[in-house]
Design a protein around this motif. Structure first.
Motif, mmCIF file in Angstrom:
data_model
loop_
_atom_site.group_PDB
_atom_site.id
_atom_site.type_symbol
_atom_site.label_atom_id
_atom_site.label_comp_id
_atom_site.label_asym_id
_atom_site.label_seq_id
_atom_site.Cartn_x
_atom_site.Cartn_y
_atom_site.Cartn_z
ATOM 1 N N LYS B 27 -25.147 62.085 25.601
ATOM 2 C CA LYS B 27 -24.171 63.031 26.121
ATOM 3 C C LYS B 27 -24.785 63.813 27.267
ATOM 4 N N HIS B 29 -25.720 62.566 30.105
ATOM 5 C CA HIS B 29 -26.524 61.705 30.986
ATOM 6 C C HIS B 29 -25.594 60.869 31.862
ATOM 7 N N SER B 30 -25.876 60.884 33.154
ATOM 8 C CA SER B 30 -25.035 60.122 34.064
ATOM 9 C C SER B 30 -25.791 58.996 34.752
ATOM 10 N N HIS B 31 -27.048 58.780 34.341
ATOM 11 C CA HIS B 31 -27.868 57.724 34.934
ATOM 12 C C HIS B 31 -28.208 56.706 33.867
ATOM 13 N N GLN B 50 -25.322 54.894 38.386
ATOM 14 C CA GLN B 50 -24.735 56.196 38.096
ATOM 15 C C GLN B 50 -23.244 55.960 37.911
ATOM 16 N N LYS B 51 -22.562 56.989 37.503
ATOM 17 C CA LYS B 51 -21.126 56.842 37.256
ATOM 18 C C LYS B 51 -20.444 56.186 38.460
ATOM 19 N N LYS B 71 -16.121 55.432 35.262
ATOM 20 C CA LYS B 71 -15.976 56.883 35.121
ATOM 21 C C LYS B 71 -15.786 57.259 33.652
ATOM 22 N N GLU B 72 -15.022 56.463 32.941
ATOM 23 C CA GLU B 72 -14.824 56.680 31.509
ATOM 24 C C GLU B 72 -15.334 55.466 30.753
ATOM 25 N N SER B 75 -21.355 51.844 29.775
ATOM 26 C CA SER B 75 -21.837 50.890 30.771
ATOM 27 C C SER B 75 -21.784 49.496 30.146
ATOM 28 N N SER B 94 -31.004 55.921 29.406
ATOM 29 C CA SER B 94 -30.269 56.902 30.201
ATOM 30 C C SER B 94 -31.141 58.114 30.479
#
Lengths: 111, 114
Positions: B27, B29-31, B50-51, B71-72, B75, B94
């Motif tokens: 939660k 983390h975007s990478h 990334q996103k 985005k949602e 991965s 991540s």
């Protein structure tokens, strides 16, 4: 072209003694170094890291040493415990990018 | 705070089928990074996302492999027309930001191609 090398596939030490795991790298752009520990059937877990501006970082029983001129780092575990038995991966990154991993060293700590 | 979740843990595919590996980062983390570990070898970098963006795919085979991080949702690492040589453990990791920081790994997906 392997940029991160762990030349010892395995290491065996007695409980209570020091374990020294070595890692060499070739890319002079690497500026951040990490050690991960991995048990069978699990993902690697972070252990300790060091920035290229330092030559030593210590966390409890774990110390990482960096020799930039030799492009060499080592992980010292003292005292070694049977629970430390695992595969240890050295990793390096440049400019906050992806980490490049070595092939790992299997550490066995004998009771 | 749940860790990095990968599913399935084990995946068996016949040669020529498609494999889809999923990774839900920690939660916040975007990478996301994908690594592959072949038997008796270390972790080999595949792709960094990334996103909605692929940042570095220098480790991805040129054909049959693709990755996305929408985005949602999780991965996805997709392998089309799998071959026996694709059999390996695939790990996702991540991190919360770019920069000198450790990555948090999932438990991996072991792909077996029969």
């Amino acid at each position: 072209d392997q940029q991160v090398k762990q030349n010892s596939p395995s290491l065996s030490v007695q409980e209570g003694r020091i374990s020294i795991l070595n890692c060499d790298y070739t890319n002079s752009m690497f500026d951040y170094f990490l050690w991960y520990k991995k048990y069978p059937a699990e993902g690697p877990t972070f252990l300790i890291s060091i920035s290229s501006i330092k030559d030593k970082n210590e966390d409890g029983r774990f110390t990482v040493f960096l020799n930039k001129s030799a492009k060499h780092l080592s992980l010292h575990i003292v005292p070694s415990q049977p629970g430390d038995s695992a595969v240890y991966f050295c990793a390096a990154s440049a400019n906050a990018g992806k980490s490049t991993f070595g092939d790992g060293t299997t550490l066995t700590v004998k009771p | 705070n749940a860790g990095v979740m990968q599913n399935p843990r084990h995946l068996v595919r016949r040669r020529g089928q498609e494999a889809r590996l999923r990774c839900s980062p920690m939660k916040g983390h975007s990478h996301v990074y994908w690594y592959r570990q072949l038997p008796e070898e270390g972790l080999k970098f595949m792709v960094y996302l990334q996103k909605e963006n692929i940042i570095d795919e220098s480790g991805m085979p040129k054909e049959r492999f693709s990755a996305e991080f929408p985005k949602e949702g999780p991965s996805i690492l997709r392998i089309q027309q799998v071959v026996r040589g694709d059999s390996a453990a695939y790990f996702c990791a991540s991190s919360p930001f770019t920069g000198n920081t450790e990555a948090f790994f999932g438990q991996g997906t072991r792909l077996t191609v029969v």
